[in-house]
Structures are given as structure tokens and as C-alpha cells.
Design a protein around this motif. Structure first.
Motif, PDB file in Angstrom:
ATOM      1  N   ALA A 130     -16.341  76.451  29.142  1.00 46.75           N
ATOM      2  CA  ALA A 130     -15.050  76.616  28.925  1.00 46.75           C
ATOM      3  C   ALA A 130     -14.319  76.264  30.526  1.00 46.75           C
ATOM      4  CB  ALA A 130     -14.640  78.165  29.020  1.00 46.75           C
ATOM      5  N   ILE A 131     -13.338  75.365  30.259  1.00 47.60           N
ATOM      6  CA  ILE A 131     -12.594  74.970  31.481  1.00 47.60           C
ATOM      7  C   ILE A 131     -11.029  75.100  31.366  1.00 47.60           C
ATOM      8  CG2 ILE A 131     -14.511  73.343  32.298  1.00 47.60           C
ATOM      9  CD1 ILE A 131     -12.707  70.958  31.209  1.00 47.60           C
ATOM     10  N   ASP A 132     -10.513  75.103  32.461  1.00 46.60           N
ATOM     11  CA  ASP A 132      -8.966  75.180  32.456  1.00 46.60           C
ATOM     12  C   ASP A 132      -8.371  73.850  31.393  1.00 46.60           C
ATOM     13  OD1 ASP A 132      -6.235  75.272  32.939  1.00 46.60           O
ATOM     14  OD2 ASP A 132      -6.538  75.505  35.262  1.00 46.60           O
ATOM     15  N   TRP A 138      -3.731  61.968  27.593  1.00 41.41           N
ATOM     16  CA  TRP A 138      -2.397  61.324  28.120  1.00 41.41           C
ATOM     17  C   TRP A 138      -2.752  60.337  28.992  1.00 41.41           C
ATOM     18  CZ3 TRP A 138       1.510  65.467  29.399  1.00 41.41           C
ATOM     19  CH2 TRP A 138       1.715  66.191  28.162  1.00 41.41           C
ATOM     20  N   HIS A 139      -3.552  60.389  30.093  1.00 43.30           N
ATOM     21  CA  HIS A 139      -3.829  59.348  31.031  1.00 43.30           C
ATOM     22  C   HIS A 139      -5.420  59.081  31.254  1.00 43.30           C
ATOM     23  CE1 HIS A 139       0.361  60.685  31.644  1.00 43.30           C
ATOM     24  NE2 HIS A 139       0.634  59.469  31.611  1.00 43.30           N
ATOM     25  N   ALA A 140      -6.090  59.457  30.546  1.00 42.67           N
ATOM     26  CA  ALA A 140      -7.583  59.296  30.580  1.00 42.67           C
ATOM     27  C   ALA A 140      -8.374  59.809  31.758  1.00 42.67           C
ATOM     28  CB  ALA A 140      -7.804  57.852  30.433  1.00 42.67           C
ATOM     29  N   TRP A 141      -7.947  60.861  32.258  1.00 43.93           N
ATOM     30  CA  TRP A 141      -8.545  61.557  33.526  1.00 43.93           C
ATOM     31  C   TRP A 141      -9.777  62.294  33.009  1.00 43.93           C
ATOM     32  CZ3 TRP A 141      -5.812  63.816  38.308  1.00 43.93           C
ATOM     33  CH2 TRP A 141      -4.867  62.957  38.795  1.00 43.93           C
ATOM     34  N   ARG A 142     -10.898  62.154  33.421  1.00 42.44           N
ATOM     35  CA  ARG A 142     -11.996  62.616  32.790  1.00 42.44           C
ATOM     36  C   ARG A 142     -12.679  63.632  33.965  1.00 42.44           C
ATOM     37  NH1 ARG A 142     -16.299  58.578  33.243  1.00 42.44           N
ATOM     38  NH2 ARG A 142     -15.394  58.277  35.189  1.00 42.44           N
ATOM     39  N   GLY A 190     -16.051  71.472  35.641  1.00 43.70           N
ATOM     40  CA  GLY A 190     -14.685  70.990  35.798  1.00 43.70           C
ATOM     41  C   GLY A 190     -14.428  69.956  36.687  1.00 43.70           C
ATOM     42  N   THR A 191     -15.354  69.388  37.461  1.00 36.84           N
ATOM     43  CA  THR A 191     -15.323  68.324  38.103  1.00 36.84           C
ATOM     44  C   THR A 191     -14.699  66.995  37.734  1.00 36.84           C
ATOM     45  OG1 THR A 191     -17.298  69.019  39.531  1.00 36.84           O
ATOM     46  CG2 THR A 191     -16.369  66.693  39.682  1.00 36.84           C
ATOM     47  N   ASN A 233     -13.039  61.622  40.773  1.00 33.15           N
ATOM     48  CA  ASN A 233     -13.026  62.067  42.317  1.00 33.15           C
ATOM     49  C   ASN A 233     -13.482  63.485  42.400  1.00 33.15           C
ATOM     50  OD1 ASN A 233     -12.377  63.118  45.111  1.00 33.15           O
ATOM     51  ND2 ASN A 233     -10.183  62.431  44.513  1.00 33.15           N
ATOM     52  N   PRO A 234     -14.865  63.620  42.818  1.00 31.92           N
ATOM     53  CA  PRO A 234     -15.496  64.766  42.494  1.00 31.92           C
ATOM     54  C   PRO A 234     -14.820  66.010  43.519  1.00 31.92           C
ATOM     55  CG  PRO A 234     -17.149  63.064  42.742  1.00 31.92           C
ATOM     56  CD  PRO A 234     -15.755  62.283  42.813  1.00 31.92           C
ATOM     57  N   ARG A 235     -14.027  65.589  44.648  1.00 33.41           N
ATOM     58  CA  ARG A 235     -13.517  66.441  45.292  1.00 33.41           C
ATOM     59  C   ARG A 235     -12.684  67.212  44.719  1.00 33.41           C
ATOM     60  NH1 ARG A 235     -11.926  62.769  50.396  1.00 33.41           N
ATOM     61  NH2 ARG A 235     -11.428  61.681  48.487  1.00 33.41           N
ATOM     62  N   VAL A 236     -11.947  66.989  43.617  1.00 39.01           N
ATOM     63  CA  VAL A 236     -10.906  67.519  42.766  1.00 39.01           C
ATOM     64  C   VAL A 236     -11.664  68.114  41.463  1.00 39.01           C
ATOM     65  CG1 VAL A 236      -8.883  67.023  41.199  1.00 39.01           C
ATOM     66  CG2 VAL A 236      -9.213  65.938  43.449  1.00 39.01           C
ATOM     67  N   LYS A 237     -11.191  69.275  41.229  1.00 41.96           N
ATOM     68  CA  LYS A 237     -11.707  70.157  40.029  1.00 41.96           C
ATOM     69  C   LYS A 237     -10.722  70.897  39.268  1.00 41.96           C
ATOM     70  CE  LYS A 237     -15.767  72.349  40.418  1.00 41.96           C
ATOM     71  NZ  LYS A 237     -16.837  73.051  40.812  1.00 41.96           N
ATOM     72  N   VAL A 238     -10.916  71.240  37.997  1.00 47.37           N
ATOM     73  CA  VAL A 238     -10.154  72.256  37.419  1.00 47.37           C
ATOM     74  C   VAL A 238     -11.277  73.415  37.316  1.00 47.37           C
ATOM     75  CG1 VAL A 238      -8.748  70.450  35.901  1.00 47.37           C
ATOM     76  CG2 VAL A 238     -10.877  71.289  35.039  1.00 47.37           C
ATOM     77  N   ASP A 239     -10.629  74.783  36.936  1.00 51.52           N
ATOM     78  CA  ASP A 239     -11.561  75.999  36.952  1.00 51.52           C
ATOM     79  C   ASP A 239     -12.491  75.858  35.745  1.00 51.52           C
ATOM     80  OD1 ASP A 239     -10.527  76.747  39.571  1.00 51.52           O
ATOM     81  OD2 ASP A 239      -8.952  78.012  38.231  1.00 51.52           O
TER      82      ASP A 239
END
Length: 103
Positions: free
Chosen positions: A39-41, A65-69, A75-76, A80-86
Motif C-alpha cells: 500500500a502506498i499513497d 497521467w505522466h508516467a512517473w514511476r 513509495g520511492t 529520483n530516489p530522494r522523492v517518495k510517496v508514503d
């Protein structure tokens, strides 16, 4: 710490297909992969698309929508592994799939 909330039965989930649920005031994307639950955000931080509606390939869900993976395990953001969702804890109790979203 919040309690686990039941989001469905094990049989309600298809392999490699996400579903979105409200849990403790948040929208959470739940995925079943190889019989394990993650489960992620649900909201992509870019423009708010539902990650549950994205394509799952291995441990990576791609925003529709824009292919962010994003990795469904932690949640990484794959680009850009410095950005995460919960990411949230998931457990199976009997036939119930449960998620805990911390306050």
C-alpha cells in the motif's frame, strides 16, 4: 498510532491490479503482487493522478497521467530516489486485507 482498517477480502484483489481506498482520511493504493499486498499513497505528487489506476510492472507502478514511476514496496520515485510517496503497513487477518495509515 492508528489502527488497521479492513479494505477488502483477499479474493477481492486481482494480481498486479491496484485499487484505491479511503483509510484514516487518506486515499491509499493497494496492490497484490505474487500473493503479497502493498500500500502506498494513491495520489501522484506531480498532478494528483490515482496511482492505483497505473500500470504495475514488477514492483513499479507507473502513473497513468505522466508516467512517473513509484516502487510499491516503499513509495520511492524511481527517477529520483530522494522523492517518495508514503508507504503503509498491510496485513492479512483471516481473509481480510488491512492497511494502517499513521496519523
Amino acid at each position: 498510532m492508528s489502527e488497521f482498517e479492513t479494505v477488502g477480502k483477499v479474493s477481492d484483489f486481482e494480481e498486479n491490479v491496484g485499487q484505491a481506498f479511503p483509510v484514516n482520511g487518506r486515499m491509499v493504493a493497494v496492490f497484490k503482487r505474487d500473493g503479497e499486498f502493498f500500500a502506498i499513497d494513491d495520489l501522484c505528487p506531480h498532478m494528483g493522478a490515482s496511482l492505483a489506476e497505473g500500470h504495475l510492472d514488477g514492483n513499479t507502478v507507473t502513473c497513468p497521467w505522466h508516467a512517473w514511476r513509484f516502487c510499491i514496496k516503499d513509495g520511492t520515485w524511481e527517477d529520483n530516489p530522494r522523492v517518495k510517496v508514503d508507504a503503509f503497513e498491510v496485513r492479512v487477518e483471516g481473509e481480510d486485507v488491512q492497511v494502517r495509515v499513521n496519523d
